[in-house]
Design an enzyme around this catalytic site. Structure first.
Site, mmCIF file in Angstrom:
data_model
loop_
_atom_site.group_PDB
_atom_site.id
_atom_site.type_symbol
_atom_site.label_atom_id
_atom_site.label_comp_id
_atom_site.label_asym_id
_atom_site.label_seq_id
_atom_site.Cartn_x
_atom_site.Cartn_y
_atom_site.Cartn_z
ATOM 1 N N GLY A 120 0.957 -1.137 0.052
ATOM 2 C CA GLY A 120 -0.021 0.083 0.061
ATOM 3 C C GLY A 120 0.812 1.318 0.096
ATOM 4 O O GLY A 120 0.478 2.476 -0.175
ATOM 5 N N CYS A 124 -21.852 -7.678 -19.856
ATOM 6 C CA CYS A 124 -20.796 -8.004 -19.156
ATOM 7 C C CYS A 124 -19.489 -6.886 -19.736
ATOM 8 O O CYS A 124 -19.328 -6.835 -20.849
ATOM 9 C CB CYS A 124 -20.232 -9.270 -18.965
ATOM 10 S SG CYS A 124 -21.311 -10.563 -18.637
ATOM 11 N N CYS A 130 -17.625 -13.001 -20.517
ATOM 12 C CA CYS A 130 -19.185 -13.102 -21.107
ATOM 13 C C CYS A 130 -18.861 -14.184 -22.514
ATOM 14 O O CYS A 130 -19.771 -15.086 -22.486
ATOM 15 C CB CYS A 130 -19.405 -11.649 -21.695
ATOM 16 S SG CYS A 130 -21.334 -11.511 -22.000
#
Lengths: 227, 263, 288
Positions: free
Chosen positions: C31, C265, C271
Site C-alpha cells: 500500500g 458484461c 461473457c
C-alpha cells in the site's frame, strides 16, 4: 477579613521624564466580617487608589493586603482571579461590559463563572434587577445603551449577584433616586448581616452614617497631606 | 459544587503549559528571547505588542509551528520539544487547538461546514456518520450558525460566520489548550463584540486554557485573565490584565496604553 | 514477431532492475507509494505508461500476457499495448483470464477469480488518494507517514451529506493491512472486494506521477466506510443481455437514437466464455 499593613504606592511616569509620584505610605486598615468601613479624605487623597490596590487593580510598592489567606500584593494573577471570583466583589462607578450581551446575563455572569446552572443564575439576576427597579423589558437589552442611573443599578446588581465574603463599594448610591438609594442601602445591610466585610467610599454622608461602622481617613497615608 | 471546586483547585496546582527561557532567532535578529511563564488550567493569557514585537513568533513556537532555538516547553508535565512529530501532531488535533486570524487558513474552503467541524472528530477515530453529523449540528448551534447551513461551504459564509465556524471546528474535540492569533482581527466592530461574547462563554463553559495574541487592548481586557506585553522580542511586563492596563509599570506599556484612541 | 531493434520488452535492463527494486519494496510495504524513475514511453501519459513499465519489468519470455481496458480485450488501448509487447518481447498473448500469467488492466479486475502465480498490473492515473483534499504532496506524504487519515473520511462524509450515500463509485479508497490508505486505481467499487485476500500479486504503476505500489498475495484490503453507512459493492440492477449473468459488472450500451439500451458484461472474456458454455441473455441472437 481585610487586613492592610504598611501599604505604599508610587506612580512612575516614564513618559514624563521618569517622574516618581509617591501617593501612599503606611496604609493601614482592617475590616472584620460583618463590618462596613468607610474611606474618607479630600479628593485626590487616595481613596480610590486604596480601593484599587485592595482589588489588585493597582500594584502596591510595598506592604501587604490580606484578604482571607491571600496577600494581594504578592499573589499570582491566577490567585487574584480566583479571589475575585469567589471572595472579593467590587462595585465600581462605571459599568464595563461587552456590547450586545443582555443585561440579565451581565448580572448573572459572576454566578456563571462559579459554575451555577444558567437557570439558577438568571433567576437570581432577575430578582436583583426587579428589586433595583430595572423594568423587565430592558433585561434582554445590552446595558450599554442605558442611562447613567440604570447602568449604575445594573452594576450594583452584578456586584451583589454572588454572596462575596468581602465587598468593595465605590460610591454605590451616586446618581440614584431616593427609592433606589434605599434599595442599595438595604442590600448593603443584608450583606453585612450575612457576614460580609465591606470597604466603601460614600460621598453621600447620610448613607455613610447609616451603613458604616467605622471610618478611615486616608489623608493620614498621603505623603504631603498627613499631619 | 463543592466537589467540583475541589477538583478544580487540585488540577490548578500543576501548570498545564510551562514555558522556560524560550528563544527564537531569525539569523542574527531576535524573534523572541527568554520568555518564561506558566499557564494554569482555565487561565486565559493575552500577549500584546505592536507588529514585529515577537508575539506571533512566540505563539508559533508555543503551538509547535516553529521550533524554538533555546528553552523548554512542557505540557501537562510532558516535554513537548522531545515529542516525536507523530505525537506532537496527535496533540495538535486532540488536546490543542489553533484559531487563525484569517479563517481561510484554518478552514477547508472546499468542504461543507459539517465536514469542517467533523474533520477533527474523524481524525481522532469517529466512524459513525450520524453521530458526527449530530455533533457538528450541535456545535454549529453553539457558535450561532443555523443548522440548515451545515451542508454549505464556508465560501458562502460571511467573515464573522467563517470565524465562528473555525472556532467550532477547533473546539469540537474538547481541547484543553487553545492558541488564538488575532481571532477578531479582520472583523467589523459589531461582529467582533459578538465573537468576543461567544468566546468568553465557551472559555467559561469548557474551562479552556487560552493563549491569545492580539494588538487590541480592548480584546484582552474582555477575554484575558493575564497579560504579557512584548517589545522587540522581549517580555517587558506581565501581570493581571486590568492591573497591567490600569497601572502599567514599564515605560513601553505606559506608552501603549496611553496611545489607545478613546471612543 | 519480435522487433530486434528493441531490448526485450522495450526497456533496457538497468531500467528494469530499477523498476524491480521499486516493485520489491512496494511488495514489502503493502500500500505504500514507492517513487521510481519513470521513463518516457512511446505512448502518451494517460495511456498506461506506468502499467506498461511495470509489465515490462515483470515479463519473461515464457509469460502469457493478457491486456484489458475497462474489462475488454478488444478496445484500442488494450490492443495497442498487447501489440506493443508482442512486438518488443515476442511473448505469447491470450484473452483468457485463466491462461494468462500477467494481466495488465485499466479500470477493472477480471470476473474470473485469479489464482496463485498470476500477476495483475493496474494502470494508475493518480496514485494519491488524499490529493483532492490536500493538494500539497509534502503534506500528504506526512499524513501517510503518521497515519493521519481523518481527511479520507471527510471525503466520504461530504458524499453522504450531498448525496445521501457514498457516491464515490470508482477509485474507492481502501486501507491495506490496517496501515496505508491506498487508491485502488479507477476500478469500480464493485471490484473492491476482489482486492482483498487475492492469491494473485497485484501491482500498481503510475507513470506520470512516478509511483509504484503493490499488494502481495493474500493481503487484507478493506474499503473505508462509516459504521452506519457500510461499504456496498454496487452494480447496475440488471442481468447481462448477452450471457444472462446476474452477478457480473455491467456496461450500459445505447443501441439506437430512441433510447434503447442493453446491459452487457464489461469483462468480454468472461461473457464470451459463458456464451460458449450455452448461457443466454435477453438479447442473445437465439432469444431475440
Amino acid at each position: 477579613m481585610i487586613e492592610v499593613r504598611n501599604l505604599s504606592k508610587n506612580f512612575t511616569l516614564h513618559n514624563q521624564g521618569g517622574t516618581v509620584l509617591p501617593v501612599m505610605v503606611g496604609g493601614h486598615l482592617d475590616v472584620a466580617a460583618g463590618e462596613c468601613v468607610g474611606l474618607i479624605g479630600q479628593s485626590g487623597s487616595g481613596k480610590s487608589t486604596m480601593m484599587r490596590m485592595v482589588y489588585g487593580n493597582y500594584l502596591a510598592a510595598g506592604g501587604s493586603i490580606r484578604i482571607g489567606d491571600v496577600d494581594v500584593v504578592t499573589a499570582l494573577p491566577r490567585d487574584i482571579v480566583a479571589l475575585r471570583r469567589h471572595t472579593l466583589g467590587y462595585v465600581s462607578q462605571f459599568l464595563r461590559v461587552l456590547p450586545r450581551v443582555p443585561t440579565i446575563d451581565v448580572v448573572a455572569e459572576p454566578l456563571l463563572v462559579l459554575g451555577t446552572p444558567v437557570d439558577a443564575a438568571r433567576a437570581k439576576a432577575a430578582a436583583l434587577l426587579e428589586r433595583l427597579n430595572i423594568p423587565q423589558r430592558l433585561w434582554a437589552l445590552s446595558p450599554t445603551t442605558f442611562s447613567g442611573g440604570e447602568q449604575q443599578r445594573v452594576n450594583i446588581a452584578r456586584g451583589f449577584a454572588h454572596d462575596y465574603p468581602a465587598l468593595l463599594l465605590d460610591e454605590p448610591t451616586a446618581s440614584l433616586d431616593a427609592v433606589n438609594r434605599e434599595v442599595v442601602l438595604s442590600l448593603i445591610e443584608e450583606a453585612k448581616a450575612r457576614g460580609a466585610a465591606i470597604l466603601g467610599i460614600f460621598h453621600d454622608e447620610p448613607a455613610r452614617e447609616r451603613v458604616c461602622d467605622r471610618l478611615v481617613d486616608v489623608t493620614s497615608f498621603t505623603p504631603g497631606l498627613s499631619a | 459544587m463543592v466537589m467540583m471546586e475541589r477538583q478544580l483547585s487540585a488540577q490548578a496546582a500543576a501548570p498545564l503549559l510551562s514555558v522556560q527561557g524560550l528563544s527564537r532567532y531569525y539569523g542574527a535578529r531576535i524573534g523572541c528571547k527568554d520568555v518564561s511563564f506558566d499557564l494554569y488550567p482555565g487561565e486565559v493569557m493575552g500577549i500584546v505588542g505592536e507588529s514585529g514585537s515577537g508575539k506571533s513568533t512566540l505563539l508559533s513556537c508555543l503551538a509547535g509551528h516553529q521550533r524554538p532555538d533555546a528553552g523548554g516547553l512542557s505540557y501537562n508535565g510532558v516535554d513537548v520539544l522531545a515529542l516525536s512529530e507523530a505525537e506532537r501532531r496527535r496533540l495538535l488535533r486532540s488536546d490543542w487547538a489553533y484559531v487563525h486570524q484569517n479563517p481561510r487558513d484554518g478552514l477547508r474552503m472546499g468542504v461543507s461546514a459539517g465536514g469542517n467541524v467533523g474533520e477533527r472528530l474523524m481524525a481522532v477515530g469517529a466512524r459513525h456518520y450520524g453521530q458526527i453529523r449530530d455533533t457538528a449540528t450541535d456545535w454549529l448551534g453553539r457558535v450561532e450558525i443555523a443548522a440548515e447551513r451545515i451542508d454549505d461551504r464556508p465560501s458562502a459564509f460571511s467573515g464573522g460566520m467563517q470565524q465562528r465556524l473555525q472556532i467550532a471546528r477547533n473546539l469540537v474535540t474538547a481541547p484543553k489548550l487553545v492558541f488564538m492569533d488575532e481571532p477578531t482581527g479582520g472583523l467589523d466592530v459589531s461582529v467582533q463584540a459578538r465573537l468576543l461574547d461567544l468566546l468568553r462563554g465557551l472559555v467559561r463553559d469548557l474551562g479552556l486554557s487560552v493563549v491569545i495574541v492580539t494588538h487590541d487592548l480592548a480584546v484582552v481586557r474582555l477575554l484575558a485573565d493575564r497579560l504579557m506585553v512584548m517589545k522587540s522580542g522581549h517580555v517587558v511586563e506581565a501581570g493581571l490584565t486590568d492591573q497591567v492596563l490600569d497601572d502599567p509599570q514599564h515605560a513601553y506599556t505606559q506608552l501603549l496604553v496611553s496611545s489607545v484612541l478613546q471612543v | 514477431m519480435t522487433d530486434q531493434a528493441y531490448n526485450f520488452a522495450y526497456l533496457d535492463e538497468q531500467t528494469k532492475r530499477m523498476l524491480r527494486r521499486a516493485l520489491l519494496k512496494a511488495l514489502a510495504v503493502p500500500g505504500y507509494q514507492v517513487p521510481f524513475a519513470s521513463r518516457e514511453m512511446p505512448m502518451p501519459y494517460g495511456w498506461g505508461t506506468g502499467g506498461v513499465q511495470v509489465t515490462a519489468a515483470c515479463l519473461t519470455p515464457v509469460d502469457r500476457l493478457k491486456v484489458i481496458d475497462q474489462g475488454a480485450d478488444d478496445t484500442t488501448n488494450a490492443v495497442s499495448i498487447r501489440r506493443f509487447f508482442q512486438r518488443t518481447s515476442g511473448v505469447a498473448v491470450t484473452e483468457a483470464t485463466a491462461e494468462a500469467t500477467i494481466i495488465q488492466t485499466r479500470h477493472r479486475i477480471p470476473e474470473q477469480p485469479l489464482s496463485e502465480g498470476q500477476i495483475l498490473v493496474y494502470q494508475v492515473p493518480i496514485p494519491e488518494p488524499l490529493r483532492f483534499l490536500e493538494p500539497r504532496e509534502t503534506e500528504t506524504r506526512k499524513m501517510h507517514e503518521l497515519e493521519e487519515y481523518g481527511l479520507m473520511h471527510v471525503k466520504l462524509y461530504e458524499d453522504i451529506a450531498r448525496h445521501g450515500e457514498v457516491s464515490t463509485a470508482y477509485a474507492y479508497p481502501v486501507k491495506v493491512e490496517g496501515r496505508y490508505v491506498m487508491d485502488p486505481s479507477p476500478i469500480p467499487k464493485f471490484d473492491n472486494p476482489k482486492l482483498n485476500d487475492s492469491p494473485a500479486i497485484q501491482l500498481f504503476g503510475a507513470g506520470r506521477e512516478c509511483r509504484i505500489y503493490a499488494l502481495p498475495p493474500f493481503t487484507k484490503v478493506v474499503s473505508l466506510d462509516f459504521d452506519d453507512h457500510p461499504f456496498q459493492a454496487s452494480k447496475a440492477e440488471h442481468n447481462c443481455d448477452l450471457c444472462g449473468c446476474g452477478t457480473s459488472y455491467l456496461d450500459e450500451v445505447i443501441t439506437d437514437d430512441q433510447g434503447s439500451r442493453m446491459f452487457v458484461c464489461s469483462d468480454t472474456d468472461f461473457c464470451a466464455t459463458r456464451q460458449a458454455e450455452g448461457h443466454r441473455g435477453r438479447l442473445s441472437p437465439e432469444a431475440a
